[in-house]
Design an enzyme around this catalytic site. Structure first.
Site, short mmCIF file in Angstrom:
data_model
loop_
_atom_site.label_atom_id
_atom_site.label_comp_id
_atom_site.label_asym_id
_atom_site.label_seq_id
_atom_site.Cartn_x
_atom_site.Cartn_y
_atom_site.Cartn_z
N ARG A 69 28.39 46.13 -1.47
CA ARG A 69 28.10 46.06 0.05
C ARG A 69 28.57 47.46 0.62
O ARG A 69 28.16 48.29 1.28
CB ARG A 69 28.19 44.99 0.86
CG ARG A 69 27.89 45.20 2.37
CD ARG A 69 26.53 46.06 2.47
NE ARG A 69 25.44 45.44 1.76
CZ ARG A 69 24.55 46.22 1.43
NH1 ARG A 69 24.12 47.53 2.03
NH2 ARG A 69 23.17 45.74 0.78
N ASP A 94 24.42 76.80 25.75
CA ASP A 94 23.87 75.31 26.00
C ASP A 94 22.89 75.10 26.55
O ASP A 94 22.63 75.65 27.69
CB ASP A 94 25.09 74.77 26.61
CG ASP A 94 24.98 73.33 26.65
OD1 ASP A 94 24.51 72.81 25.47
OD2 ASP A 94 25.25 72.41 27.82
#
Length: 287
Positions: free
Chosen positions: A107, A226
């Site tokens: 896992r 931005d």
């Protein structure tokens, strides 16, 4: 896409603490109760980790290390190295050795491999979306899973992207709140230059062309444009005219990456390729 042979592995010194912490978390205080009670100590296991969906592989070194830390006798052979594209059913790695170690590490190994392959696949999709429209490179951000930054940033490179700064200590990135506290773009850049060494690059985030003009006047090394629309980005690139590195940022997706790249920016940064990438489904099967 990055050539699988050209992507160097991370030093084990960086990878092992992450893998070891994940194993300790999973094994807890008493170890793998299920495997230890069912599987004889001398049992052997031979199997493969295979792709159950298409994607780009990353994290094979971390996955292999998970098995090795539980038992160095586990033999791992990588069939599809990092940056390889895989189709459903293709084998990524072969495993053989003590069954208990393989089943107990399964896992953790898959969690890392699936997660990092998801980052590589997300990056590759954005690289492909931008490629036909301009030379912009896709770069990641610091929006990474705590503790996994080095691994996730390498996964970005496996997907054909490039890395932005790794932390707060390897470059200056002046954001809007820094500008607000400093009283403007110019004062923020001057303070940053005075407070850092001559080898430190300075990038500043700008929201308007007026702020961009101020950043260029102060000699910023890079400007982060931005949340600008494509038309504004084109005007910004023309203003910069090679005087600084141009970076576009702000909710850029596969659907919008082409228009952003067409503006002529040097870089396109995206946080979602690390913080929101879907895993790639990979599984361990008995050979």
């Amino acid at each position: 896409m990055t050539d699988a042979l050209s992507l160097p592995p991370l030093p084990r010194l960086l990878v092992e603490p992450v893998v070891r912490a994940a194993l300790l978390e999973d094994l807890g205080r008493a170890g793998d109760l299920t495997t230890d009670s069912i599987v004889p100590a001398q049992a052997r296991f031979s199997g493969v980790i295979a792709a159950r969906q298409a994607g780009v592989i990353a994290g094979t070194d971390a996955a292999a290390l998970a098995f090795a830390l539980l038992d160095p006798e586990v033999a791992v052979s990588i069939a599809r190295p990092d940056s390889s594209q895989v189709a459903p059913g293709e084998t990524v790695m072969h495993l053989s050795g003590p069954a208990r170690a393989i089943l107990s590490a399964e896992r953790v190994a898959l969690n890392l491999l699936c997660r990092l392959s998801g980052v590589a696949t997300a990056t590759a999709s954005l690289v492909e979306a931008a490629r036909a429209h301009g030379p912009a490179r896709i770069v990641c951000t610091r929006k990474t899973t705590p503790g996994l930054r080095a691994l996730e940033k390498r996964a970005v490179r496996a997907g054909g992207g490039s890395n932005h700064r790794f932390g707060l200590d390897d470059a200056v990135l002046i954001k809007d709140n820094h500008v607000a506290v400093a009283g403007g773009v110019g004062p923020a850049i001057r303070r940053a230059r005075a407070g850092t060494g001559h080898l430190v690059k300075i990038e500043v985030e700008v929201d308007t062309l007026a702020q961009l003009e101020e950043a260029l006047a102060e000699g910023a090394d890079a400007v982060l444009l931005d949340n600008m629309a494509p038309d504004a980005l084109r005007r910004a690139v023309a203003m910069i005219d090679g005087r600084a590195i141009s970076e576009a940022s702000g909710r850029i997706t596969r659907e919008t990456a082409g228009a952003v790249a067409a503006s002529g920016v040097d870089l396109i940064s995206a946080g979602w390729i690390t913080h929101s990438a879907a895993i790639i489904d990979l599984g361990l099967d008995v050979a």
